[in-house]
Structure formats: structure tokens, C-alpha cells
Design a protein around this motif. Structure first.
Motif, PDB file in Angstrom:
ATOM      1  N   SER A 213       0.807  -1.208   0.000  1.00  0.00           N
ATOM      2  CA  SER A 213       0.000   0.000   0.000  1.00  0.00           C
ATOM      3  C   SER A 213       0.845   1.264   0.000  1.00  0.00           C
ATOM      4  N   ALA A 214       0.212   2.347  -0.446  1.00  0.00           N
ATOM      5  CA  ALA A 214       0.746   3.705  -0.344  1.00  0.00           C
ATOM      6  C   ALA A 214      -0.241   4.532   0.465  1.00  0.00           C
ATOM      7  N   PHE A 215       0.284   5.353   1.359  1.00  0.00           N
ATOM      8  CA  PHE A 215      -0.548   6.227   2.178  1.00  0.00           C
ATOM      9  C   PHE A 215       0.001   7.654   2.132  1.00  0.00           C
ATOM     10  N   VAL A 216      -0.890   8.619   2.210  1.00  0.00           N
ATOM     11  CA  VAL A 216      -0.532  10.013   2.442  1.00  0.00           C
ATOM     12  C   VAL A 216      -1.382  10.506   3.603  1.00  0.00           C
ATOM     13  N   HIS A 217      -0.744  11.178   4.569  1.00  0.00           N
ATOM     14  CA  HIS A 217      -1.437  11.781   5.701  1.00  0.00           C
ATOM     15  C   HIS A 217      -0.968  13.230   5.830  1.00  0.00           C
ATOM     16  N   GLY A 218      -1.852  14.086   6.272  1.00  0.00           N
ATOM     17  CA  GLY A 218      -1.427  15.450   6.555  1.00  0.00           C
ATOM     18  C   GLY A 218      -1.964  16.432   5.541  1.00  0.00           C
ATOM     19  N   PHE A 219      -1.160  16.755   4.505  1.00  0.00           N
ATOM     20  CA  PHE A 219      -1.628  17.723   3.524  1.00  0.00           C
ATOM     21  C   PHE A 219      -2.746  17.156   2.662  1.00  0.00           C
ATOM     22  N   ARG A 220      -2.860  15.849   2.606  1.00  0.00           N
ATOM     23  CA  ARG A 220      -3.984  15.140   2.010  1.00  0.00           C
ATOM     24  C   ARG A 220      -4.139  13.827   2.777  1.00  0.00           C
ATOM     25  N   GLU A 221      -5.313  13.205   2.684  1.00  0.00           N
ATOM     26  CA  GLU A 221      -5.504  11.846   3.178  1.00  0.00           C
ATOM     27  C   GLU A 221      -5.759  10.972   1.958  1.00  0.00           C
ATOM     28  N   TYR A 222      -4.922   9.943   1.772  1.00  0.00           N
ATOM     29  CA  TYR A 222      -4.989   9.170   0.533  1.00  0.00           C
ATOM     30  C   TYR A 222      -4.453   7.773   0.788  1.00  0.00           C
ATOM     31  N   ASN A 223      -5.011   6.804   0.068  1.00  0.00           N
ATOM     32  CA  ASN A 223      -4.540   5.419   0.140  1.00  0.00           C
ATOM     33  C   ASN A 223      -4.710   4.760  -1.220  1.00  0.00           C
ATOM     34  N   ALA A 224      -3.681   4.010  -1.648  1.00  0.00           N
ATOM     35  CA  ALA A 224      -3.766   3.195  -2.853  1.00  0.00           C
ATOM     36  C   ALA A 224      -3.146   1.840  -2.552  1.00  0.00           C
ATOM     37  N   ASP A 225      -3.764   0.771  -3.011  1.00  0.00           N
ATOM     38  CA  ASP A 225      -3.262  -0.589  -2.816  1.00  0.00           C
ATOM     39  C   ASP A 225      -2.833  -1.176  -4.151  1.00  0.00           C
ATOM     40  N   ALA A 226      -1.750  -1.948  -4.120  1.00  0.00           N
ATOM     41  CA  ALA A 226      -1.241  -2.595  -5.322  1.00  0.00           C
ATOM     42  C   ALA A 226      -1.309  -4.108  -5.163  1.00  0.00           C
ATOM     43  N   SER A 227      -1.544  -4.802  -6.262  1.00  0.00           N
ATOM     44  CA  SER A 227      -1.495  -6.259  -6.230  1.00  0.00           C
ATOM     45  C   SER A 227      -0.039  -6.700  -6.266  1.00  0.00           C
ATOM     46  N   GLY A 228       0.258  -7.782  -5.583  1.00  0.00           N
ATOM     47  CA  GLY A 228       1.622  -8.281  -5.545  1.00  0.00           C
ATOM     48  C   GLY A 228       1.912  -8.954  -4.216  1.00  0.00           C
ATOM     49  N   ARG A 229       2.844  -9.885  -4.233  1.00  0.00           N
ATOM     50  CA  ARG A 229       3.219 -10.617  -3.025  1.00  0.00           C
ATOM     51  C   ARG A 229       4.432  -9.958  -2.387  1.00  0.00           C
ATOM     52  N   TRP A 230       4.399  -9.810  -1.091  1.00  0.00           N
ATOM     53  CA  TRP A 230       5.540  -9.249  -0.365  1.00  0.00           C
ATOM     54  C   TRP A 230       6.801 -10.089  -0.596  1.00  0.00           C
ATOM     55  N   THR A 231       6.646 -11.345  -0.850  1.00  0.00           N
ATOM     56  CA  THR A 231       7.785 -12.255  -0.968  1.00  0.00           C
ATOM     57  C   THR A 231       8.459 -12.214  -2.332  1.00  0.00           C
ATOM     58  N   ASP A 232       7.890 -11.497  -3.298  1.00  0.00           N
ATOM     59  CA  ASP A 232       8.546 -11.293  -4.587  1.00  0.00           C
ATOM     60  C   ASP A 232       9.413 -10.040  -4.530  1.00  0.00           C
ATOM     61  N   TRP A 233      10.381  -9.951  -5.449  1.00  0.00           N
ATOM     62  CA  TRP A 233      11.147  -8.717  -5.584  1.00  0.00           C
ATOM     63  C   TRP A 233      10.266  -7.643  -6.222  1.00  0.00           C
ATOM     64  N   HIS A 234      10.345  -6.427  -5.680  1.00  0.00           N
ATOM     65  CA  HIS A 234       9.581  -5.304  -6.193  1.00  0.00           C
ATOM     66  C   HIS A 234      10.446  -4.044  -6.237  1.00  0.00           C
ATOM     67  N   THR A 235      10.119  -3.168  -7.177  1.00  0.00           N
ATOM     68  CA  THR A 235      10.683  -1.823  -7.212  1.00  0.00           C
ATOM     69  C   THR A 235       9.568  -0.842  -6.891  1.00  0.00           C
ATOM     70  N   SER A 236       9.698  -0.149  -5.786  1.00  0.00           N
ATOM     71  CA  SER A 236       8.707   0.849  -5.379  1.00  0.00           C
ATOM     72  C   SER A 236       9.293   2.240  -5.584  1.00  0.00           C
ATOM     73  N   THR A 237       8.480   3.132  -6.097  1.00  0.00           N
ATOM     74  CA  THR A 237       8.920   4.485  -6.434  1.00  0.00           C
ATOM     75  C   THR A 237       7.804   5.472  -6.131  1.00  0.00           C
ATOM     76  N   TYR A 238       8.156   6.609  -5.567  1.00  0.00           N
ATOM     77  CA  TYR A 238       7.207   7.716  -5.584  1.00  0.00           C
ATOM     78  C   TYR A 238       7.915   9.011  -5.940  1.00  0.00           C
ATOM     79  N   GLU A 239       7.178   9.860  -6.659  1.00  0.00           N
ATOM     80  CA  GLU A 239       7.683  11.120  -7.174  1.00  0.00           C
ATOM     81  C   GLU A 239       6.864  12.255  -6.569  1.00  0.00           C
TER      82      GLU A 239
END
Length: 303
Positions: A213-239
Motif C-alpha cells: 500500500s501507499a498512504f498520504v497523511h497530513g496535507f492530504r488523506e490518501y490510500n492506494a493498494d497494489a497487487s503483488g506478493r511481499w515475498t517477490d522482488w519489487h521496485t517501489s517508487t514515488y515522485e
């Protein structure tokens, strides 16, 4: 003075059926041949090098340098510093990695009273007992964090801090990671915080139950969930730009929120005890491997 984040929102457990744990310590092969949607168009396992669109690269670490053994992350400072005195002997490159100091309690720990949580057991940050840098069996350099519950006392957890990525208001933050071991009882919230908070990747409460998941708190309240297993390799990015924050997992945009993030803060790879669901079993452990991380400063903005 910068204080630790205490603003994680609890949420109901999300059913997530996990496949068998990935136990090979090597880096997983790339699954996608096409360039990603993020500004660097990162492909597969490769760490991006150089500037990407409006983002100027300031740190890029693939952990293929000097071996840093378990026990070296000692004497880590708090109060917005996070430098670890025990790393001074390992050269300038690893002076750029710090950690929360030993003795700080994690978000789930009832000794951390400011969180208002209802948990009866939590963790203590022990980078000296959980964190090291070294090669996998394939030779790939990785930052390793092995959280565990000892026979007596709190969980031992860890929050490494890429020091060269501190105090960036607008920028880009990317890492390649995977989780393996006993998922139940542990979580992560890799974040930036101060008056506002941006969390990605985060298990809202527990690796065993929650999506990535991705969360934003404070200047906005926001949540987005992604499909995928924690046990796989992943590249996470935010801009982060003056117009908002965009989140990507493995090159795929999973969400965006508009609004001007007000803060220049540390980027913390915070790994800790579950906020919901089962408690970690005695003798259990979970390991987070990070094969590279990189951060950038947004060129078109000041601060």
C-alpha cells in the motif's frame, strides 16, 4: 528537532493469500521487458543511473561496496541526525546510511504512548542487532534487516535511514526490495514524515494480511493498494512535485494525489511490529532485503 512518526492510520485487515515464501537470497529476474511509467523508465532489476526528466540524482547505492557486518550499526543518533558512530570505520560510502537509535520504541509498542494504539506488545529499534550490508549467495550486495522476537522482551526491529536523501521536499525515491521469513507479526512503513507523512511501501498492519500500500497523511488523506506478493522482488517508487505525489510499483502507476507537500524530511526504511492481527511468535523472524536504493531532487523547485 525532528521527531519520529506516530501518525499511521490503523485499518481493517485485508485478506491476502500468499504463495510459498521465496527463499532464494539472489535477486529475482526481471518480469517486464517494457520500460516503466516512472520518470526513469526503470526496467527489471537494474538500478537507474543519472538524472531522470526533472529529477536530479543525488544518491544511488547498490550495496556492492564494503561488507558491513552485523553489529556495526552502533551509536546511532536521534533528533534528525541518525548517523551511526560504529560505521565510521567503513568509509565514506556507508557513512551515508544511518538508523534509528537503539532504545527507541516502534509504533506498535505500548511504551510509545503518543500513538494511542491498543497493542500490548511491540518492538525496540535495534539496528546493531538486526542490520548488516553484504552479498547474497549470488554475490549481489544487499542491505539486510532481520527482525525477530527473542524469548524475552520486545521484538528487535530496525529503521535504516539513507542520510544523503534527507531534507528533500520535492524529489523521487526508489528502492528494490523483497520480504521473506515469518510474515505474521511484522510490517514495514518506508516513509517521509514531519507535519505530513508519505508511506510507500507499507503494510498497514501486518505482512501476512495486507496488500502493498501507499498512504498520504497530513496535507492530504490518501490510500492506494497494489497487487503483488511481499515475498517477490519489487521496485517501489514515488515522485513528489509541487503539484502532488505519484506512486509506482514495478513501473506501473498505482495512484496519485494532488496537493503541495509542505515538508523536507528524512526518508526512513522503517520496519517494525504489526499494528494489527497476530503478534509475532517467540523465535520467529522476517528479513527485508534491499538490493538498491536511489533518490533525486526535483530540479524545478527550491527547498
Amino acid at each position: 528537532m525532528i521527531t519520529r512518526p506516530h501518525r499511521h492510520r490503523r485499518r481493517g485487515a485485508v485478506a491476502l493469500v500468499l504463495a510459498a515464501l521465496v527463499t532464494s537470497p539472489g535477486v529475482a529476474p526481471a518480469h517486464a521487458a517494457a520500460p516503466s511509467q516512472d520518470a526513469c523508465h526503470t526496467v527489471g532489476d537494474a538500478m537507474p543511473h543519472g538524472d531522470c526528466g526533472p529529477f536530479r540524482q543525488v544518491v544511488a547505492d547498490d550495496f556492492n561496496g564494503q561488507y558491513v557486518p552485523l553489529g556495526a550499526f552502533t551509536g546511532c543518533a536521534g533528533d534528525g541526525d541518525f548517523r551511526c558512530a560504529g560505521l565510521r570505520m567503513f568509509g565514506t560510502v556507508y557513512r551515508q546510511i544511518g538508523a534509528y537509535p537503539r532504545g527507541w520504541y516502534d509504533t506498535a509498542n505500548p511504551k510509545n504512548h503518543s500513538n494511542g494504539n491498543t497493542r500490548t506488545f511491540g518492538g525496540e529499534y535495534r539496528a546493531d542487532d538486526t542490520t548488516w550490508i553484504g552479498p547474497s549467495s549470488s554475490g549481489d550486495g544487499q542491505l539486510h534487516v532481520r527482525m525477530y522476537r527473542p524469548p524475552v522482551g520486545d521484538n528487535h526491529v530496525s529503521a535504516p535511514v539513507p542520510l544523503g536523501c534527507m531534507n528533500i521536499r520535492y524529489g523521487k525515491f526508489s528502492e528494490r526490495w523483497r520480504v521473506h521469513g515469518t510474515l505474521d507479526g511484522y510490517k514495514m512503513a518506508h516513509l517521509r514524515y514531519a507535519g505530513s507523512e508519505i508511506d510507500f511501501p507499507e503494510a498497514g498492519e501486518n505482512f501476512a494480511y495486507d496488500p502493498i500500500s501507499a498512504f498520504v497523511h497530513g496535507f492530504r488523506e490518501y490510500n492506494a493498494d497494489a497487487s503483488g506478493r511481499w515475498t517477490d522482488w519489487h521496485t517501489s517508487t514515488y515522485e513528489i512535485t509541487p503539484s502532488g505525489v505519484t506512486f509506482y510499483l514495478d513501473g506501473r502507476k498505482i495512484g496519485a494525489v494532488s496537493g503541495d507537500n509542505p515538508d523536507a524530511t528524512p526518508w526512513v526504511l522503517q520496519n517494525e511490529s504489526s499494528l494489527g492481527g497476530h503478534y509475532a511468535a517467540r523465535g520467529s523472524s522476517v528479513q527485508i532485503d534491499t538490493t538498491w536504493l536511489t533518490c533525486y531532487r526535483y530540479q524545478a523547485a527550491r527547498g
